[in-house]
Design a protein around this motif. Structure first.
Motif, PDB file in Angstrom:
ATOM      1  N   PHE B   5       0.621  -1.203  -0.117  1.00  0.00           N
ATOM      2  CA  PHE B   5      -0.014  -0.076  -0.140  1.00  0.00           C
ATOM      3  C   PHE B   5       0.898   1.321   0.204  1.00  0.00           C
ATOM      4  CE2 PHE B   5      -2.561  -3.393   1.405  1.00  0.00           C
ATOM      5  CZ  PHE B   5      -3.826  -2.980   0.857  1.00  0.00           C
ATOM      6  N   GLY B  23      -5.573   5.149  -2.409  1.00  0.00           N
ATOM      7  CA  GLY B  23      -4.787   4.284  -1.765  1.00  0.00           C
ATOM      8  C   GLY B  23      -4.976   2.782  -2.154  1.00  0.00           C
ATOM      9  N   TYR B  68       0.734  -9.904   4.451  1.00  0.00           N
ATOM     10  CA  TYR B  68       0.009  -8.306   4.752  1.00  0.00           C
ATOM     11  C   TYR B  68      -1.631  -8.576   5.065  1.00  0.00           C
ATOM     12  CZ  TYR B  68       4.393  -6.089   3.401  1.00  0.00           C
ATOM     13  OH  TYR B  68       5.629  -5.843   3.370  1.00  0.00           O
ATOM     14  N   ALA B  71      -3.516  -5.895   7.061  1.00  0.00           N
ATOM     15  CA  ALA B  71      -3.505  -4.571   6.165  1.00  0.00           C
ATOM     16  C   ALA B  71      -4.699  -4.722   5.106  1.00  0.00           C
ATOM     17  CB  ALA B  71      -1.985  -4.120   5.386  1.00  0.00           C
ATOM     18  N   PHE B  74      -7.996  -4.551   6.944  1.00  0.00           N
ATOM     19  CA  PHE B  74      -8.182  -3.252   7.168  1.00  0.00           C
ATOM     20  C   PHE B  74      -9.056  -2.612   5.970  1.00  0.00           C
ATOM     21  CE2 PHE B  74      -5.311  -1.833  10.610  1.00  0.00           C
ATOM     22  CZ  PHE B  74      -6.156  -1.996  11.639  1.00  0.00           C
ATOM     23  N   TYR B  75      -8.372  -2.836   4.883  1.00  0.00           N
ATOM     24  CA  TYR B  75      -8.800  -2.403   3.583  1.00  0.00           C
ATOM     25  C   TYR B  75     -10.247  -2.687   2.939  1.00  0.00           C
ATOM     26  CZ  TYR B  75      -7.694  -0.553  -1.137  1.00  0.00           C
ATOM     27  OH  TYR B  75      -8.030   0.117  -2.200  1.00  0.00           O
ATOM     28  N   GLY B  78     -13.020  -1.638   5.613  1.00  0.00           N
ATOM     29  CA  GLY B  78     -13.461  -0.300   5.190  1.00  0.00           C
ATOM     30  C   GLY B  78     -14.356  -0.185   4.048  1.00  0.00           C
ATOM     31  N   ALA B  81     -18.233  -0.827   4.033  1.00  0.00           N
ATOM     32  CA  ALA B  81     -19.315   0.242   4.567  1.00  0.00           C
ATOM     33  C   ALA B  81     -20.214   0.875   3.422  1.00  0.00           C
ATOM     34  CB  ALA B  81     -18.311   1.388   5.360  1.00  0.00           C
TER      35      ALA B  81
END
Lengths: 264, 313
Positions: B5, B23, B68, B71, B74-75, B78, B81
């Motif tokens: 990332f 990102g 990862y 990571a 998280f991505y 997110g 949503a």
């Protein structure tokens, strides 16, 4: 060395950031394009929704437009004043360069919170305010002075809560170190705020109130401006905000004590 | 290997649009040791070598991306949503209207938007904003020395990453299924078409965004172009709402763009309502857009490279 006041420190940093960013005029247009994209997508969904219904869970079109306004405005506040500093804090913790901030003769929490700002993002604050104005004009009932005052107070309390929430998240990096993607997570969850949290199922509503306080930061001010706020919400909001301020500061101190630094 | 990332340093990379492509992982492609003796590939073994290249790059990515996991999660969380917002809004309306909106029940919306999460992930490819870096840092210079067309390196490594994404997606889908109770009536044929269509979507979007990215050969003032592209895509792809719910003129307009074939079509292929004829049309349109985009990539790359001058990478 003479200690300068916290407000003066914040102001100086704000000025330097502003001067620095004002050199890059082209970023204004970039920001404008981005804000337009965001707003368009929000408004298109609203238009599609209201081509089929008159209200969602008791929220009419102008009322939801007001929520979009507050959402945009608060998003601008977060991206201009809160996230950049927190992002820098996360980087500094990871790379060990936080030493440079901690060794300065100023309150470290204040210093890390004001170091970075993105002046062009404040455009969203203006756009949000514009949308909000349009919404308020369309509302059936006029907005009373009490509503307006409550709105302003809740907006302020909301920004403080989001700041505390971010500070707690970032402080977590003292232990977890690699957290740079947490912003993706926050940005994603933040999008849920463009509708009043009352439309979400219970588990999500609880999360959006007490984990990431979007309910307080976006829905509560929107309730104030659309005259649907009860006094209880204001009290809960004030109590939660104070509790967050105290606990985030305490957590920050524990974190700093835990920090090993670059030379460790 | 470099972190997958890209850190968002505001000074160097423009903050891409906030929630579509910001990102997005920028592949650190081709750092895997490659055979450099390949300049004399005989024609008959070229395909086989290319296949080996794909396999190696994809495998490297699978291994590196599993490192990862957090990571990546998280991505992905997110990202969930966004469809949840749409899902809640539309299922609320469906319930208020006595069960359905334009034939979609709350359960149908749930099936649509849960599938959405996978298709959205398949749509993430090398961001066009990354091209400025590739050109400015001279990274491309190194690419040109490689035996195959550089796009293969992007395609292969992102493909490896997709396998990881699909595995990581399964638990997310399971949780969403428990929470939102989708109604899914599908057929073996639909599942098969879906399995092909998500890769078609991946291919088309990779190629099209490559073309967009290569505009950077001529000008670096590309942000407005990209933003416009992304908003058009957002509105006409089936990402906001199922295509059926768009007004008629918008549905007509969508035929002029590749967007719906990379987003709405794969989802509808799985969750319906869709006829066998429409499944076929979808696959044919995907094939056609892939061919067109591949052709344009070829042309633009050739011309772009002539404009390119940089120090070693």
């Amino acid at each position: 060395m003479k200690n300068i006041s916290r407000t003066r420190l914040a102001w100086l940093h704000f000025r330097v950031s502003a001067l620095n960013e004002l050199q890059y005029r082209a970023n204004f247009w970039l920001q404008l394009a981005q804000s337009a994209v965001w707003l368009t997508s929000g408004l298109v969904v609203l238009a599609l929704v209201f081509s089929r219904t008159d209200e969602i869970k008791g929220w009419t079109r102008p009322e939801l437009l007001a929520v979009v306004g507050v959402f945009t405005l608060m998003g601008g506040v977060i991206r201009a004043f809160i996230q950049p500093a927190m992002q820098r804090l996360l980087t500094d913790i990871r790379e060990g360069t936080l030493d440079f901030a901690l060794t300065r003769p100023a309150d470290a929490q204040v210093l890390v919170s004001v170091r970075e700002m993105r002046i062009w993002q404040t455009l969203d604050i203006l756009i949000g305010a514009g949308v909000l104005t349009v919404a308020v004009v369309q509302l059936d009932e006029s907005v009373g002075l009490g509503d307006a005052l409550a709105f302003a107070a809740l907006l302020l309390a909301g920004s403080v809560m989001i700041y505390c929430c971010w500070l707690i998240i970032s402080t977590g990096a003292f232990w977890l170190v690699r957290m740079e993607n947490v912003q993706e997570l926050f940005d994603g969850v933040y999008r849920a705020g463009q509708y009043p949290i009352t439309i979400y199922p219970g588990w999500l509503r609880a999360g959006l109130t007490f984990v990431i306080p979007l309910g307080f930061a976006i829905t509560a001010p929107s309730q104030a401006i659309t005259s649907r706020l009860d006094a209880g919400t204001v009290v809960v909001c004030a109590v939660t905000a104070s509790a967050l301020v105290v606990s985030s500061r305490a957590f920050w101190r524990v974190g700093v004590r835990h920090y090993a630094g670059a030379s460790a | 290997m470099r972190c997958f990332f890209v850190a968002r340093s505001a000074a160097t990379s423009p903050p891409a649009s906030r929630w579509f492509d910001r990102g997005e992982p920028v592949a650190d492609v081709g750092r895997a040791p490659m055979s450099s003796t390949a300049e004399a590939w005989p024609v008959e073994s070229r395909w086989r070598s290319l296949l080996a290249t794909y396999r190696t790059l994809a495998r490297t990515q699978v291994l590196s991306q599993f490192q990862y996991r957090a990571a990546n999660y998280f991505y992905m969380v997110g990202m969930v949503a966004e469809p949840i917002v749409y899902l809640v809004v539309w299922s609320t309306i469906a319930r208020q209207q006595g069960g359905s909106v334009d034939g979609y029940t709350a359960g149908n919306f749930a099936a649509y938007y849960i599938t959405w999460t996978l298709v959205r992930n398949m749509n993430i490819v090398f961001t066009p904003f990354g091209w400025e870096d590739r050109i400015r840092t001279g990274e491309l210079s190194g690419w040109m020395l490689r035996p195959a067309h550089p796009i293969h390196y992007d395609l292969a490594s992102f493909m490896g990453w997709k396998f990881v994404v699909i595995v990581l997606w399964l638990p997310i889908a399971a949780v969403l299924t428990l929470l939102f109770r989708p109604e899914l009536q599908t057929s073996v044929l639909q599942v098969a078409v879906f399995a092909v269509a998500i890769w078609g979507a991946y291919l088309i979007r990779s190629l099209v965004l490559w073309v967009l990215g290569m505009v950077t050969f001529w000008t670096t003032r590309v942000a407005a172009l990209y933003e416009t592209y992304f908003v058009a895509e957002l509105l006409l792809s089936g990402r906001l709402v199922p295509m059926d719910l768009l007004p008629g003129w918008a549905q007509g307009l969508a035929w002029a763009f590749p967007f719906r074939w990379t987003f709405g079509f794969p989802i509808t292929a799985l969750v319906g309502p869709i006829s066998n004829g429409e499944l076929l049309v979808g696959l044919v349109m995907q094939a056609a857009w892939t061919a067109v985009a591949a052709f344009v990539v070829r042309i633009v790359w050739r011309r772009g490279v002539r404009r390119y001058g940089a120090v070693g990478g």
